[in-house]
Design a protein around this motif. Structure first.
Motif, PDB file in Angstrom:
ATOM      1  N   GLN A  31     -29.280  40.439  12.120  1.00 16.25           N
ATOM      2  CA  GLN A  31     -28.890  40.466  10.706  1.00 16.25           C
ATOM      3  C   GLN A  31     -29.842  41.291   9.836  1.00 16.25           C
ATOM      4  N   GLY A  98     -29.547  33.343   3.279  1.00 16.10           N
ATOM      5  CA  GLY A  98     -28.430  34.292   3.167  1.00 16.10           C
ATOM      6  C   GLY A  98     -27.144  33.610   2.740  1.00 16.10           C
ATOM      7  N   ASP A  99     -26.084  33.858   3.488  1.00 17.73           N
ATOM      8  CA  ASP A  99     -24.814  33.195   3.231  1.00 17.73           C
ATOM      9  C   ASP A  99     -24.294  32.649   4.553  1.00 17.73           C
ATOM     10  N   ARG A 100     -23.133  32.006   4.501  1.00 17.47           N
ATOM     11  CA  ARG A 100     -22.583  31.348   5.690  1.00 17.47           C
ATOM     12  C   ARG A 100     -22.498  32.300   6.897  1.00 17.47           C
ATOM     13  N   GLN A 101     -21.996  33.485   6.654  1.00 15.69           N
ATOM     14  CA  GLN A 101     -21.788  34.420   7.766  1.00 15.69           C
ATOM     15  C   GLN A 101     -23.117  34.846   8.386  1.00 15.69           C
ATOM     16  N   VAL A 102     -24.104  35.058   7.539  1.00 13.14           N
ATOM     17  CA  VAL A 102     -25.438  35.437   8.040  1.00 13.14           C
ATOM     18  C   VAL A 102     -26.035  34.282   8.848  1.00 13.14           C
ATOM     19  N   ARG A 176     -33.748  32.275  -5.921  1.00 17.40           N
ATOM     20  CA  ARG A 176     -33.048  33.340  -5.219  1.00 17.40           C
ATOM     21  C   ARG A 176     -32.852  34.576  -6.065  1.00 17.40           C
ATOM     22  N   ARG A 181     -29.894  37.340  -2.130  1.00 13.63           N
ATOM     23  CA  ARG A 181     -30.074  35.945  -1.685  1.00 13.63           C
ATOM     24  C   ARG A 181     -31.434  35.715  -1.028  1.00 13.63           C
TER      25      ARG A 181
ATOM     26  N   ALA B  57     -17.525  32.126  11.277  1.00 13.65           N
ATOM     27  CA  ALA B  57     -17.361  33.321  10.451  1.00 13.65           C
ATOM     28  C   ALA B  57     -18.605  34.197  10.531  1.00 13.65           C
ATOM     29  N   VAL B  58     -18.425  35.483  10.817  1.00 16.00           N
ATOM     30  CA  VAL B  58     -19.538  36.430  10.780  1.00 16.00           C
ATOM     31  C   VAL B  58     -19.071  37.721  10.112  1.00 16.00           C
ATOM     32  N   ASP B 133     -19.934  32.086  -1.019  1.00 14.59           N
ATOM     33  CA  ASP B 133     -21.108  32.818  -1.446  1.00 14.59           C
ATOM     34  C   ASP B 133     -21.211  34.196  -0.790  1.00 14.59           C
TER      35      ASP B 133
END
Lengths: 265, 159
Positions: A31, A98-102, A176, A181, B57-58, B133
């Motif tokens: 990431q 970060g965020d959910r995906q990260v 933040r 973020r 999710a990515v 987010d």
């Protein structure tokens, strides 16, 4: 992105051998690294992928400590019942990266080896006095971080796990940057039998550091009032387009107070 | 200097020999011709490229396709019903006008489904705003997106 050769080891020993032979770079969640490679800030000729090394994954208890495999993803740490019950501040920190995906890709080992000066995990490792385990040795948190993007890791060394002793009290408060973020300033406070630790990320010009003046005040009196009015030295703090060193110094004291309040609640 | 990779995309196994520099999103769009997954910022900010990897999710613009050997990938094309009927979350975005230009929508829908899977069918506005987010709508149409996710979440019961 410059061209590279991609390697998929299945074990830590195979990964270490490939790393030594190829003089390449490790990729965990990627990431930070993939973004850096896209911008040509990093241009490894060989990339050794840790994604298939199963022995690096997982969270377990060892006595009073929580041991997290280097390949464990932020979302897994945040959702772990063991982490939530023993060190809730660490679970919360992981859940705020970060965020959910990260968080579904990034790993604790990757974050620590990268040692981004505004990353969250270095604050937890230093703030809890954790121990970094590598394929060669163990390294105390106080000896691990060596400046911006620099660590004590040798070129052919890789993190296998991190052992966090469970503190009596701990909390992490992050201010933040709303766009990235990342922490403009993040303060991790912990208290246990061996004393008080206050680790600051996002602010130091050499990366994460311990705020000793705050630690001394809190060792005498672990309350938000104890840090009020303490001025953090701005000489080693960053000034950039996001904030001045003075603003960051102010935030450190304020966030430390909030972290103490949260840890005590 | 290609690298072999095998992925299961929307249930179909695909094996290819690719330049290891190929991003997952390029593999999906250019190799698989599945262009529902969008490239917005290309810097991991906007979330238009969100797909599921083994159910999580990515951001497919920020990972190399070769990192996902053996993984199950689900894209926006893979969430519709067997007869092509819209997923309840897609239907809710349509009914609630949860899109303006529509560019961010595939990523929003994927993140919204991920959110429901983790937090259940009854979502507060705050939980939705926090959960999304990692997705940006540059039309700033967030109000109706939140409404759509709330309705889609409720309609996903039993799905």
């Amino acid at each position: 992105m410059y061209a590279f050769e991609f390697h998929r080891p299945k074990s830590v020993s195979e990964a270490a051998a490939l790393l030594a032979k190829s003089k390449g770079k490790l990729i965990a969640g990627g990431q930070s690294l993939v973004g850096a490679m896209k911008l040509r800030l990093a241009s490894p000729e060989n990339l050794v992928d840790l994604g298939g090394v199963a022995e690096l994954r997982g969270i377990k208890r060892e006595g009073n400590a929580i041991v997290i495999g280097a390949g464990t993803r932020h979302a897994e740490v945040a959702a772990s019942k063991d982490v939530q019950s023993s060190i809730p501040a660490l679970a919360a920190l992981a859940g705020g990266i970060g965020d959910r995906q990260v968080r579904n890709m990034g790993t604790i080992g990757g974050s620590l080896a990268n040692n981004d000066p505004a990353a969250d995990y270095p604050a937890a490792v230093l703030g809890l006095g954790a121990t970094i385990r590598t394929n060669k040795r163990t390294i105390a948190a106080d000896d691990f971080f060596k400046g911006m993007y620099e660590t004590a890791l040798a070129p052919d060394e890789l993190i296998t796990a991190v052992s966090f002793p469970a503190p009596k009290k701990a909390a992490y408060i992050k201010f933040r940057n709303p766009a990235s973020r990342f922490a403009l300033v993040g303060v991790f406070v912990s208290q246990d039998a061996s004393g008080v630790r206050v680790a600051v990320t996002g602010a130091g010009s050499a990366g994460v550091f311990r705020a000793t003046a705050l630690e001394q005040a809190l060792a005498k009196n672990f309350s938000p009032d104890a840090v009020k009015g303490i001025k953090v030295d701005t000489a080693k703090l960053n000034t950039d387009l996001h904030a001045t060193a003075e603003y960051r110094a102010h935030l450190i004291t304020v966030l430390a107070g909030r972290a103490v309040a949260k840890a005590s609640s | 200097m290609g690298t072999s990779v095998s992925l299961i995309i929307n249930g179909k196994t695909v094996t290819a020999n690719i330049d290891p520099r190929m991003l997952l999103v390029q593999f999906i769009r250019e190799h698989m011709q599945l262009t529902g997954t969008h490239i917005g910022c290309d810097t991991a900010q906007c979330g238009a490229c969100t797909v599921f990897v083994n159910g999580n999710a990515v951001k497919s613009c920020s990972a190399l396709a070769v990192q996902f050997e053996g993984a199950q990938i689900t894209t926006i094309e893979g969430i519709a019903g067997a007869n092509g009927e819209m997923h309840p979350m897609q239907a809710a975005f349509k009914e609630c006008h949860g899109l303006q230009c529509g560019f961010c929508t595939p990523g929003m829908v994927m993140s919204a489904i991920d959110l429901v899977k983790r937090h259940g069918n009854s979502l507060s506005e705050q939980a939705i705003r926090e959960g999304l987010d990692g997705n940006i709508c540059r039309c700033t149409g967030y109000h109706n997106i939140v409404k759509a996710v709330q309705q889609g979440a409720a309609n996903m019961k039993g799905v």
